[in-house]
Design an enzyme around this catalytic site. Structure first.
Site, PDB file in Angstrom:
ATOM      1  N   HIS A  46       0.570  -5.072  -1.268  1.00 45.51           N
ATOM      2  CA  HIS A  46       1.622  -4.146  -0.459  1.00 45.51           C
ATOM      3  C   HIS A  46       1.023  -2.775  -0.084  1.00 45.51           C
ATOM      4  O   HIS A  46       1.635  -2.175   0.536  1.00 45.51           O
ATOM      5  CB  HIS A  46       2.815  -4.066  -1.170  1.00 45.51           C
ATOM      6  CG  HIS A  46       3.748  -5.512  -1.305  1.00 45.51           C
ATOM      7  ND1 HIS A  46       3.845  -6.327  -0.024  1.00 45.51           N
ATOM      8  CD2 HIS A  46       4.324  -6.090  -2.086  1.00 45.51           C
ATOM      9  CE1 HIS A  46       4.674  -7.124  -0.392  1.00 45.51           C
ATOM     10  NE2 HIS A  46       5.019  -7.302  -1.644  1.00 45.51           N
ATOM     11  N   ARG A  71      -3.938  -6.123  -7.870  1.00 46.14           N
ATOM     12  CA  ARG A  71      -3.001  -7.265  -7.568  1.00 46.14           C
ATOM     13  C   ARG A  71      -3.593  -7.765  -6.075  1.00 46.14           C
ATOM     14  O   ARG A  71      -3.732  -7.045  -5.156  1.00 46.14           O
ATOM     15  CB  ARG A  71      -1.593  -6.545  -7.400  1.00 46.14           C
ATOM     16  CG  ARG A  71      -0.703  -7.541  -6.826  1.00 46.14           C
ATOM     17  CD  ARG A  71       0.730  -7.077  -7.010  1.00 46.14           C
ATOM     18  NE  ARG A  71       1.153  -6.326  -5.859  1.00 46.14           N
ATOM     19  CZ  ARG A  71       2.493  -5.848  -5.677  1.00 46.14           C
ATOM     20  NH1 ARG A  71       3.434  -6.323  -6.284  1.00 46.14           N
ATOM     21  NH2 ARG A  71       2.714  -5.099  -4.729  1.00 46.14           N
ATOM     22  N   GLU A 147       8.657 -13.271 -10.194  1.00 43.96           N
ATOM     23  CA  GLU A 147       9.447 -12.383  -9.521  1.00 43.96           C
ATOM     24  C   GLU A 147      10.465 -13.371  -8.503  1.00 43.96           C
ATOM     25  O   GLU A 147      10.862 -12.849  -7.643  1.00 43.96           O
ATOM     26  CB  GLU A 147       8.521 -11.606  -8.547  1.00 43.96           C
ATOM     27  CG  GLU A 147       7.543 -12.147  -7.992  1.00 43.96           C
ATOM     28  CD  GLU A 147       6.317 -11.155  -7.022  1.00 43.96           C
ATOM     29  OE1 GLU A 147       6.847 -10.210  -6.865  1.00 43.96           O
ATOM     30  OE2 GLU A 147       5.471 -11.777  -7.083  1.00 43.96           O
ATOM     31  N   ASP A 173      11.281  -7.635  -6.432  1.00 45.42           N
ATOM     32  CA  ASP A 173      11.407  -8.924  -5.732  1.00 45.42           C
ATOM     33  C   ASP A 173      12.272 -10.026  -6.646  1.00 45.42           C
ATOM     34  O   ASP A 173      13.024 -10.716  -5.927  1.00 45.42           O
ATOM     35  CB  ASP A 173      10.017  -9.452  -5.823  1.00 45.42           C
ATOM     36  CG  ASP A 173       9.158  -9.082  -4.421  1.00 45.42           C
ATOM     37  OD1 ASP A 173       9.860  -9.261  -3.391  1.00 45.42           O
ATOM     38  OD2 ASP A 173       7.943  -8.692  -4.483  1.00 45.42           O
TER      39      ASP A 173
END
Length: 262
Positions: A46, A71, A147, A173
């Protein structure tokens, strides 16, 4: 082989304090690394960071004892292996929803015979040392993100996968998946109950529980409850908060002076 301090801290019973990098800059990564974080996560999902930026950020982090992890964008063996080749000492993988996902993730992080990682540690040997090829499997840390509702339903299966070191809760999430408002700290009751369940189940299976937080206060409370890796905010959020604090003080102090000029 360079030590992975994540494993050392966990072995000693401690908790890892993790920072988060969303800004694609080697300089900002270096500045963050010099602040004393145990680990820094380069966010390729993200954040606005691409692979080339991530490599430069790993290099910058390497000027300190802070451990670089990443990530990845998704459960894609190709990008997982390539990110490890760049020198990441741990991988956080999003949306791990079942046993098969967890097995696929772990397999991508381990060289044969434990896994199916292709050999080509082009920068990893520069960072980890000459013994990297033979010690990578015992050094690299795997963190599967929990999540979704599906992941909660399949949690025991996920936690039973051999080679999975940790689960990483994404509260935002997870909140969305449970029909709640996305946030990090003051989560709604269904999310709080789900977090408690993941924590308890992880401890049952001997898997390290980890979680994302918005503030140090929330992170400290979660360490007290048993979380062993806590992320606090991000470089972008910290920069925003610092700038807002400065400008709030400036504007409030300058208003009377501006008004008296008329």
């Amino acid at each position: 082989m360079r030590e992975n301090r994540i494993r050392s801290i966990w072995k000693s019973g401690g908790a890892v304090v993790n920072g988060w990098l969303a800004i694609p800059s080697s300089f900002s990564a270096e500045v963050m690394a010099h602040q004393g974080w145990d680990t820094l996560t380069v966010d390729l999902q993200h954040g606005v960071t691409d692979y080339a930026s991530a490599v430069a950020m790993f290099t910058a982090i390497s000027t300190t004892s802070t451990i670089p992890i990443a990530r990845v964008p998704w459960l894609d063996p190709g990008i997982i292996m390539k990110t490890l080749d760049a020198g990441a000492y741990g991988i956080i993988c999003p949306m791990v929803n079942c046993r098969e996902d967890a097995e696929k993730f772990v397999r991508a992080c381990r060289y044969p015979p434990e896994g199916g990682r292709s050999f080509g540690p082009i920068r990893a040997t520069l960072y980890g040392g000459a013994e990297y090829p033979v010690k990578a499997n015992e050094t690299i840390v795997t963190l599967a993100m929990i999540e979704t509702r599906q992941a909660l339903d399949k949690l025991d299966e996920i936690l039973s996968v051999k080679g999975l070191d940790a689960v990483y809760i994404g509260p935002a999430d997870l909140s969305l998946s449970l029909g709640c408002t996305p946030t990090f700290d003051d989560v709604d009751k269904p999310v709080a109950e789900a977090i408690d369940m993941v924590l308890a189940k992880a401890n049952e299976h001997g898997v390290i529980p980890c979680i994302h937080n918005g503030t140090p206060e929330a992170a400290l409370k979660r360490i007290e409850r048993g979380f062993r890796l806590v992320t606090i905010s991000s470089d972008a959020r910290l920069m925003t908060a610092g700038a807002q604090q400065v400008m709030s003080k400036m504007r409030s102090a300058m208003k009377p002076a501006a008004a008296s000029a008329y």
